[in-house]
Enzyme design. Structure first.
Site, PDB file in Angstrom:
ATOM      1  NE  ARG A 909      -3.503  -0.020   2.712  1.00  0.00           N
ATOM      2  CZ  ARG A 909      -3.949  -0.554   3.845  1.00  0.00           C
ATOM      3  NH1 ARG A 909      -3.571  -0.050   5.009  1.00  0.00           N
ATOM      4  NH2 ARG A 909      -4.753  -1.593   3.814  1.00  0.00           N
ATOM      5  CE  LYS A1069      -7.500   3.077   9.440  1.00  0.00           C
ATOM      6  NZ  LYS A1069      -8.613   2.233   8.972  1.00  0.00           N
TER       7      LYS A1069
END
Length: 1432
Positions: A909, A1069
Site C-alpha cells: 500500500r 487515521k
C-alpha cells in the site's frame, strides 16, 4: 410396479455395474437418464462423446467390465463415424438410446455395422431388453444397442425387474438361445384379425391408436423387436399362410429417396427363405407425424396402395420433413437453446477482446449468429469457407497483376488506379497487411469505370481487396480428437489463419486422476508446438487479461497457423463470472492450465517460449526440457523455480517425514507415561494454540504426546490410537476449519470404523452468540459436537466428556477449557503431576519492542527463497512498511491437497497524503502492477493505491519502483498514523490545494523516523532498478528517514521522538473534509478535520476525535464509533493538534488488549472531556468553540466539472476501486493511455476519492478533446449507472484478505444488479442510497455509517444493517443476523418500495428507516448493540 422406461433400464444398469456414461445436451441441461444414473460420467452431446468413450476403452485396464452408454438418437447418429472403431467391436459395451424424436432411421443407420440391435416398446420390455443386451454383449464381446422411444403404449402394464442379469455360462449360448430364454421374439404380432390377407411389418413406436387402426382394417401388425441380426426366417414363420401382401413401414420424418433399409434387409435374405412364405406384393412406406385420430386414415390409404393394381413404393403418410418431440424433449431443446446462449455469453469474455483488437476487420468464420446455426457455426465449415476465400483472393491477385500490366481501365483516374493496385499487390505479397483505406480507394475508383471488362471482373471480387483478420472459434470437441478434427487440418495446412479453442472443462474435473472422470483432452498446444510452424498460446482471461490481449495481437501478427487455447471453466452454462474466476485460478495455480506464448519465428532463443504463470504440468515440463528451455525459465522466475523444486522433492520429503516420524516414535518410547495424540483443526490459530498447550503440558507430565493437524491423521489408522484428544474451532456456518475438513470427510463417510480400543475426547471453540437466530443456534461448536457424536457411534471410549469453549464467557474459551483439561489429566492418571510453566505469549508490544525500530528479521525473511512466506513476527512488522502478507484463498484448499504451501503473496500500500498522483507516478504504479503484481490496481477506501499479488521476490523491486517516483509505503499500515486523506474537491482548485498541503504536512509531521525502511528497501543497488531511480529517492527531502540520529556518546541510533520504541497501541487515521462534502467520512476516523472556509480561504478546522470502524461479531465490548467534537483550531496549528491527540492515545491507549486499543475506546474509557483536557494540557491552550458548518453528502459526483482556474476535472466510476482490464471495461489500459498523454503535457493529475473512485484532474481545455476521446474509447466515460451502484463501496475480502469471512468486492456488484430491476420499477434509479459491504466486521469500507450495510459473517451469509446517516453522520444498527442472498433481496425490495411511497420530500432512506420504525437510531457507538430488533 409402475415405473418409466429410463427407471427400468437404470435398474439393470446399476445391477450390472461397470462404467456408465450419460450424454446430455449441455452441462446444465440433463438428459432423461441423468437423474436415474447419478453415478455416471456425464458427457456433452456436442463434444464427440463417443470419441471419449472410445479413448476410455482403448486405455481401460479391465476389459472384463461392462461399459454402458445412455444417450439419444441424434447424438448417436452424429457419432456414427466413430462406431467402426475396433474398440467398440471388441469390448462389452451396451448403449441405451432414447429416440425422443421418433426417427427410427437412426436404428437402420446401424445396419452395416453388424452390431446387435434391440427395439423395445414398453417399460416392461425396456427392462427385459436391457437384460438381453448385456447377455448378448457378454456372449459376443461387442457393442449392443437397445433403442426405445417415449410411449404411453401399454402404460399400465406391470414391470418385472430382474434379480439377476447375466445367465450362467452365457458364453456357451447362441444368440437365439439367449433371446428365447428371455422370451424375446425378434418379430411380434401385436393384434388379432379375422381376415389375414395383409400384413404390416412395423419399425417404429407402437401406440394404442395404431394397433386399433390396423385391427379395424383387418391388417396384421408385426413389430420388429430384434432389428439386427435380421432373422427373416423367424418373421416368415409367424406370418399366416393366408397373408398375400406385405407392407414394410418405418417411422421417420425423413422419407426415403430409394428403397427403405428394412426392405433391403428383407430382400437380402428372402431368396434363401422364399420357400417359407411367398407374397403377391411387397411394398415399403414411411409414417411421419400422425395424430392418434389420423392413424385409421393412414392405414386405410396404406392398404389401398398395396391392394391396388399399380402400387407405389416409398409413400409417406403423415407430416414429414419436420422434427418430432415430446413435451419433455421440447423443453430440453428450449433449455439447450438457453444454455447455448449462456455459454456464448460466457465466451464473450474472449470475443470482446478480439473485437477490441480488431474493431473494423475481424472476421469470425464460424460466427455464432450465422443463419444456419447448425452448420455455419461448425469450425470445419469455417475452415472450408476460409480456404474458399483464399482461393478467391488468389484469383483476385492474378486479375490485378494482369490488369496492372495491360492497363485497360476507363476510370476517373487510371494512373491513380494503377498506382493503388500496384501498392495493394506489394502489401498483399510482401507486407502481409493491407491498409483499409487503400482497399476503399481502389473500389471507389473501379466503380467509376462503367465499361471495361477488367473493372467488372475486379468489382465482382471486390470484397477480397480488404484484408480481414480471420478467426475460427472451436469448442471443447476440437480438443478431443486431433487426428480427425479440423484442428489437425488447420495446423498442418500452413495457412495464415487463427484459431481460438475454448476449453470449458472445470479444474475440479480436469484434476481427476481417473481417466474416466473428466477425460483430459489431448493437448492441442503441445501437439502444435511439436508439429512446428505454429504460434501457440495458452491463456485464461480470468487470470490475465493482459496476456490474452498480447496473445491475440501476436497470433494475428504471426504469418502461419496460430492457436490460442482459451480457458473458460464452468460446471454449468449458467455459472457466473465469480465461479469461472475461482475455477480458473485453481487450474492456473496448480499448473493444469499453464499460461504461455510460443512463437518459433523469434530470433532470440530465450524468447521463443514465454511462460506467463509460475506452474507447469508434467507434459509441458517434459517438452521444455527437450527444448532446453526449462532451466532458463526457472532462472528468470524464482517462484517457478521453487514450484519445480517442490515438485521434484515430493518423494524425498515424504521419505524424510517417514524417517522423522520413526525417530520421534523412538523418542516417545523412552518416556514412561501413556501415549497421547493431540489433533487440531484451526483457521484463526486459537485451536492450534490450545492443542500445542495441551501437548506441552502432556510432555511436562511425562506423557508420550504428539500434536498434529487433524488432516495429518489417516482415518484408517485411527483405531491404532490409544488416547487421542481433538481440538477444533468453528468456521463459517458450523463447518470444520480447512485443516480438518479432509479428516472429517473421512470419518463421516466411513462405514466400518471400529474405535472400541480408542479413548478420546473433544474440545470445541465457538461463540454461543455468533449465530443469534434460533434456527442458527445449532451452529455453535457444531464441528466439535458432530465429531464427538461420530466417535461415540464408532465405539470410542470417553476419556472425558466433550468440552466447549465459549467466547461469551468472562475468560473466553479458557473458562470451558480449564474445566475440561483437568478431567483429561485425571483420566490419564497425571492430575497430581505438576505441569510445565506456560511461556508468556508474545504480544504485538513485545514484537515492536524487540524489533530494533521495525527491522526484525525482515531482511533474512526476504532472502529465504525456500518459502513464499515470512515469519509471524515479520508479518506484523512489515505492516509498518506498508505490506501485508496474504495468500490466495480461492486456491488454498487445492494447494493443501497437493501438499503445497499456500499461494503466499503480499499487498503493498502506498502512502499518498492528499490522494494525488502525477501521471508519471501513475504510470509507474501501472507498470509495477503488471510486472510485479497481479495486473490490477486497487483504489482504497482511504484514497491511496494498493498492489496485490506481489510475491516475495518482487517486494523489494515494487517498493523501490514506488520510491523512484517519490511515493513510499512507510506507515501506510501498522500502529502509526497512516495515510492522511482529504476531500477530492474537483470544482475548487484553491481550497483543494490548501487542504492537500495541510494533509501532506500532517502526514510528514507524524511520519515514523526509523531508518529501517530506507535500510531494508532502498539502500544499495537492485537488479530491478532503472537508471536514475536511486538518485530520485536519495535526493528526496521528505519521506522516509535516511540517516540515524546522533545521540549521547556520539553514537548514531534510530530515534522516534513521538512514537518511542513501541509506537502506538493501534492504528491511527486522520482525514480532512470540506463542507458541504464528506467524501472522506470525517466522522469515522481517529481524527476528523472539518475545514472552515471564509472568503474562499481555509482558515482553520473543527476537530472530531474518536471515530473508528472496527468491531468483532457479537462481542459487545467492541463497537464502531463516530468522532466527538473537540472544537475549532486555526490552520497553522492543526498539525500540532493532531500530534498531541496522538500522544494522548500513545500514553493512555490499552496495550494489553488489541481489540480495545483504538482511540475510540480510550476516549470512552477516559471520557470525552478528560481526553480533551489532556490534549489541551499538552498544547498549552484550549480548543475554541466549533465553527458552524453543514455537510450534505458523502458520495462522489461523476462526470465533468470546471474549477475556478478554468481546468477540467472528470470523476470516473471505478466500481469498488478495482482498476483492471476486462472484456467489457478495459479501464486499466484506458487510464494508462490517458496518463501517457498527460505526461507529455503540463496539465493533468490523478486524484483518489475515499469512495474508491478516480478524478482525472487539472485538464487544460487544449487537451480536453483527446482525454474525452480516450475516456470514450476505453469506456471510462460511462457514468450512467443506478444511484445505488454509484453510492456503493466494498472492501477487498476474498480471495486475498486473510480476515474475510465472506465475499465483498466480487459480490456486491452482482447483488446490486439483482436490486436494480426493482429500483427501476419503484422509480428509484436516480435516488442515492449509500450501500456498503465488507467481508468481516473490521470495517474497511466503513459499513457502519451506510444506510444499508452488509457485513460478512460466513461464506454467503451477512449481517444486514440499516439506518445509517446519508451524509455519514450517524451509525446504523443490525436489522438481521446471518442472512443469505434470497433473504437480503426479500427484505430490501419491500423496504425500498415502501420508501418510494412513504418518504417525505428529500428524505434519505436511512432517515426514513428510523422515522418509519424499521430500526432504532444509534446515537452513540457504545449504544450500537442496544435496541436491536427481537426478530433479528
Amino acid at each position: 410396479m409402475s415405473i418409466n422406461q429410463q427407471q427400468a433400464i437404470a435398474h439393470t444398469v446399476n445391477a450390472i455395474g461397470g462404467t456408465v456414461f450419460v450424454t446430455q445436451p449441455a452441462k446444465s441441461v440433463e438428459s432423461s437418464f441423468t437423474s436415474v444414473l447419478p453415478q455416471a460420467t456425464t458427457l456433452v452431446n456436442s463434444n464427440d462423446p463417443f470419441t471419449i468413450i472410445q479413448e476410455y476403452l482403448d486405455q481401460a485396464q479391465d476389459n472384463n467390465e461392462f461399459v454402458t452408454v445412455a444417450t439419444d438418437g441424434v447424438t448417436l447418429f452424429n457419432s456414427l463415424p466413430h462406431l467402426s472403431s475396433s474398440a467398440f467391436k471388441s469390448n462389452k459395451v451396451v448403449a441405451h438410446v432414447e429416440l425422443n424424436n421418433f426417427d427410427f432411421a437412426i436404428v437402420t443407420s446401424l445396419r452395416d455395422l453388424h452390431f446387435p440391435v434391440l427395439v423395445s416398446q414398453t417399460a416392461n420390455e425396456a427392462s427385459k431388453f436391457a437384460t438381453v443386451a448385456y447377455n448378448l454383449s457378454e456372449n459376443l464381446n461387442t457393442f449392443v444397442f437397445h433403442f426405445f422411444a417415449p410411449t404411453t403404449y401399454l402404460v399400465n402394464e406391470s414391470v418385472k425387474l430382474p434379480s439377476e442379469i447375466l445367465l450362467e455360462s452365457v458364453q456357451d449360448y447362441s444368440v437365439e438361445h439367449i433371446i428365447s430364454h428371455y422370451e424375446v421374439k425378434p418379430f411380434e404380432i401385436v393384434n388379432k384379425v379375422a381376415k389375414q390377407k395383409d400384413t404390416i411389418l412395423y419399425l417404429g413406436q407402437l401406440s394404442d391408436a395404431l394397433v386399433e387402426a390396423a385391427t379395424k382394417a383387418d391388417a396384421l401388425l408385426i413389430s420388429i423387436k430384434l432389428y439386427q441380426p435380421f432373422q427373416l426366417a423367424q418373421l416368415l414363420k409367424i406370418i399366416p399362410s393366408s397373408v398375400e401382401t406385405l407392407t414394410i413401414v418405418q417411422q421417420t420424418t425423413t422419407p426415403f429417396a430409394s428403397f427403405s433399409p428394412v426392405l433391403l434387409d428383407f430382400f437380402q435374405q428372402y431368396p434363401e427363405y422364399q420357400t417359407l412364405k411367398t407374397f403377391t406384393k411387397i411394398v415399403s412406406a414411411t409414417f411421419g407425424y400422425i395424430k392418434s385420430e389420423g392413424y385409421q386414415q393412414a392405414i386405410n390409404n396404406l392398404l389401398a396402395n398395396v391392394r391396388s393394381e399399380s402400387t407405389v413404393q416409398n409413400l409417406s403418410f403423415g407430416k414429414v420433413n419436420t422434427e418430432l418431440a415430446t413435451k419433455s424433449s421440447k423443453k430440453q431443446q428450449d433449455d439447450l437453446a438457453g444454455a447455448v446462449a449462456e455459454a456464448h455469453s460466457l465466451e464473450q469474455a474472449y470475443l470482446k477482446v478480439l473485437q477490441q483488437v480488431n474493431p473494423d476487420n475481424l472476421n469470425v468464420l464460424n460466427e455464432f449468429q450465422a443463419e444456419n446455426i447448425g452448420l455455419e457455426t461448425n469450425p470445419e465449415f469455417g475452415f472450408g469457407s476460409f480456404l474458399y476465400d483464399q482461393e478467391q483472393r488468389e484469383n483476385l491477385i492474378s486479375l490485378v497483376q494482369n490488369a496492372v500490366k495491360k492497363n485497360q481501365f476507363k476510370s476517373g483516374n487510371d494512373t491513380k488506379l494503377i498506382e493503388l493496385l500496384s501498392t495493394w499487390l506489394v502489401q498483399v505479397r510482401e507486407v502481409g497487411v493491407v491498409e483499409a483505406k487503400l482497399s476503399q480507394e481502389i473500389v471507389a475508383l473501379l466503380e467509376t469505370d462503367k465499361t471495361s471488362t477488367i473493372a467488372r471482373e475486379l468489382l465482382a471480387l471486390s470484397q477480397y481487396f480488404s484484408q480481414e483478420k480471420n478467426w475460427l472459434i472451436g469448442s471443447d470437441a476440437w480438443a478431443y480428437d486431433l487426428g480427425s478434427s479440423g484442428v489437425h487440418n488447420v495446423i498442418t495446412s500452413g495457412k495464415n489463419i487463427n484459431m481460438l479453442i475454448i476449453d470449458s472443462e472445470p479444474y475440479a474435473e480436469k484434476n481427476q486422476e481417473k481417466t474416466i472422470n473428466g477425460f483430459r483432452k489431448k493437448d492441442v498446444g503441445l501437439y502444435a508446438m511439436n508439429y512446428g510452424g505454429c504460434y501457440v498460446a495458452s491463456v485464461a482471461i480470468y487470470s490475465s487479461y493482459t496476456q490474452v490481449l498480447q496473445a491475440f495481437l501476436e497470433a494475428e501478427k504471426f504469418q502461419g497457423p496460430s492457436i490460442v487455447l482459451a480457458y473458460l471453466p464452468y460446471k454449468k452454462e449458467s455459472d457466473d463470472a465469480l465461479a469461472v474466476l475461482q475455477e480458473t485460478k485453481k487450474a492456473v495455480d496448480s499448473g493444469y492450465w499453464p499460461l504461455y506464448r510460443y512463437d518459433p519465428t523469434i530470433e532470440n532463443e530465450a524468447d521463443i517460449f514465454k511462460l506467463d504463470s509460475s506452474n507447469l504440468r508434467k507434459q509441458l515440463q517434459d517438452f521444455l526440457e527437450r527444448e532446453n528451455r526449462l532451466t532458463l525459465l526457472a532462472t528468470k522466475d524464482p517462484l517457478l523455480s521453487r514450484n519445480l523444486t517442490a515438485t521434484a522433492n515430493t518423494e524425498a520429503k515424504a521419505q524424510q517425514k517417514k524417517i522423522a516420524d520413526e525417530s520421534f516414535a523412538k523418542l516417545l518410547q523412552g518416556l514412561s507415561g501413556p501415549p497421547l495424540t493431540v489433533a487440531f483443526a484451526s483457521d484463526g490459530g486459537n485451536a492450534e494454540a490450545v492443542a500445542k498447550k495441551i501437548n506441552r503440558q502432556a510432555l511436562g507430565r511425562g506423557l508420550k504426546s504428539t500434536v498434529l493437524q487433524m488432516d495429518d491423521i489417516a482415518v484408517e489408522d485411527l483405531p491404532t490410537e490409544t488416547n487421542i484428544v481433538f481440538v477444533t474451532s468453528t468456521s463459517g456456518q458450523g463447518e470444520f476449519p480447512t485443516n480438518g475438513k479432509q479428516f472429517w470427510d473421512g470419518i463421516k463417510n466411513s462405514v466400518d470404523l471400529d474405535l472400541a480400543s480408542v479413548k478420546f475426547s473433544v474440545f470445541g471453540l465457538g461463540d454461543s452468540q455468533y449465530w443469534p437466530r434460533k434456527e442458527d443456534k445449532h451452529y455453535y461448536n457444531k464441528p466439535a459436537k458432530d465429531l464427538w457424536a461420530k466417535l461415540k457411534l464408532y465405539g470410542g471410549v470417553e476419556l472425558a466428556d466433550i468440552g466447549l469453549g465459549d467466547d461469551q464467557d468472562a475468560d473466553g474459551f479458557s473458562t470451558g477449557f480449564n474445566e475440561w483439561i483437568e478431567k483429561i489429566w485425571a483420566a490419564l492418571g497425571v492430575d497430581n503431576v505438576e505441569g510445565v510453566e506456560e511461556p508468556k505469549p508474545i504480544t504485538n508490544e513485545d514484537m515492536k519492542l524487540g524489533s530494533n525500530y521495525l527491522r526484525g528479521t525482515i531482511v533474512e525473511g526476504l532472502n529465504d527463497q525456500s518459502t513464499g512466506a515470512i515469519s509471524a513476527v515479520d508479518q506484523q512488522l512489515t505492516k509498518f512498511h506498508g505490506i501485508y502478507m496474504q495468500d490466495d484463498r480461492d486456491i488454498r484448499d487445492d494447494r493443501k491437497a497437493q501438499g503445497l504451501e499456500p499461494a503466499y503473496a503480499f499487498m503493498v500500500r502506498a502512502r499518498l497524503p492528499g490522494g494525488i498522483a502525477t501521471p508519471k507516478q501513475y504510470l509507474r504504479l501501472d507498470e509495477l502492477s503488471d510486472v510485479r503484481g497481479n495486473g490490477t490496481l486497487k483504489l482504497t477506501t482511504r484514497a491511496t493505491f494498493q498492489l496485490h499479488g506481489v510475491v516475495k521476490h518482487n517486494l523489494k523491486p515494487s517498493i523501490r519502483g514506488m520510491n523512484s517516483v517519490l511515493m513510499d509505503t512507510l506507515a501506510a499500515c501498522g500502529d502509526v498514523n497512516r495515510n492522511v486523506m482529504v476531500s477530492a474537491l474537483p470544482h475548487n482548485a484553491k481550497i483543494h490545494t490548501q487542504v492537500s498541503q495541510v494533509g501532506a504536512l500532517i502526514s510528514e509531521h507524524l511520519l515514523p523516523r526509523t531508518t529501517a525502511y530506507h535500510e531494508i528497501w532502498l539502500q544499495g543497488e537492485d537488479d530491478g532498478d532503472k537508471p536514475g531511480d536511486s538518485a530520485n529517492w536519495e535526493n528526496r527531502k521528505e519521506g522516509p528517514a535516511k540517516k540515524k540520529t546522533l545521540v549521547a556518546g556520539n553514537a548514531l541510533e534510530d530515534f522516534e521522538p513521538m512514537y518511542g520504541k513501541v509506537y502506538l497501541p493501534r492504528k491511527f487515521k486522520v482525514v480532512i473534509t470540506v463542507p458541504p462534502y464528506n467524501d472522506v467520512d470525517v466522522y469515522a476516523h481517529d481524527i476528523g478535520l472539518i475545514a472552515i472556509v471564509e472568503d474562499n480561504e481555509v482558515v482553520g478546522f473543527n476537530v472530531l476525535v474518536g471515530g473508528g470502524m472496527g468491531s468483532t461479531h457479537n462481542n459487545k465490548k467492541t463497537y464502531p464509533r463516530t468522532g466527538s467534537m473537540f472544537g475549532y483550531v486555526a490552520k497553522d496549528q492543526i498539525h500540532l493538534v493532531c500530534e498531541k491527540i496522538m500522544l494522548v492515545q500513545r500514553d493512555f491507549g490499552d496495550r494489553t488488549n488489541r481489540k480495545h486499543a483504538r482511540l475510540k475506546y480510550t476516549i470512552d474509557d477516559l471520557g470525552v472531556d478528560v481526553y480533551k483536557s489532556k490534549v489541551e494540557e499538552l498544547l498549552g491552550w484550549k480548543f475554541a468553540e466549533p465553527r458552524e458548518f453543514k455537510i450534505e453528502s458523502n458520495v462522489d459526483y461523476f462526470g465533468w466539472c470546471k474549477d475556478e482556474l478554468g481546468f477540467n476535472h472528470f470523476t470516473a466510476f471505478i466500481e469498488n476501486g478495482r482498476i483492471e482490464d476486462t472484456a467489457e471495461l478495459p479501464q486499466k489500459t484506458g487510464l494508462k493511455k490517458i496518463a501517457q498523454f498527460l505526461e507529455t503535457k503540463k496539465s493533468g493529475e490523478f486524484r483518489l476519492t475515499g469512495n474508491q473512485h478516480l478524478v482525472i484532474s487539472n485538464i487544460d481545455d487544449a487537451d480536453l478533446n483527446v482525454v474525452k476521446s480516450l475516456l470514450a474509447k476505453y469506456k471510462l466515460d460511462n457514468t450512467d449507472f443506478s444511484a445505488l451502484r454509484l453510492s456503493s463501496a466494498a472492501c477487498v475480502a476474498f480471495p486475498t484478505c486473510g480476515l474475510a469471512m465472506a465475499e465483498s468486492e466480487r459480490y456486491l456488484p452482482v447483488l446490486i444488479s439483482k436490486l436494480e430491476l426493482a429500483l427501476e420499477e419503484y422509480g428509484l434509479r436516480h435516488d442515492s442510497v449509500v450501500m456498503r459491504m465488507t467481508g468481516c466486521p473490521n470495517g474497511c469500507a466503513r459499513p457502519w455509517l451506510a444506510e444499508v450495510a452488509l457485513v460478512g459473517k460466513a461464506y454467503g451469509a451477512y449481517n444486514l444493517l440499516l439506518g445509517g446517516g446519508h451524509h455519514g453522520q450517524r451509525l446504523n444498527k443490525i436489522y438481521r443476523y446471518s442472512i443469505k442472498e434470497d433473504e437480503i433481496l426479500d427484505i430490501l425490495k419491500p423496504l425500498f418500495k415502501r420508501w418510494s411511497l412513504e418518504r417525505e420530500d428529500g428524505e434519505p432512506f436511512g432517515d426514513w428507516c428510523i422515522r418509519a420504525g424499521i430500526i432504532k437510531e444509534t446515537t452513540e457507538g457504545k449504544y450500537f448493540h442496544d435496541d436491536i430488533p427481537e426478530d433479528a
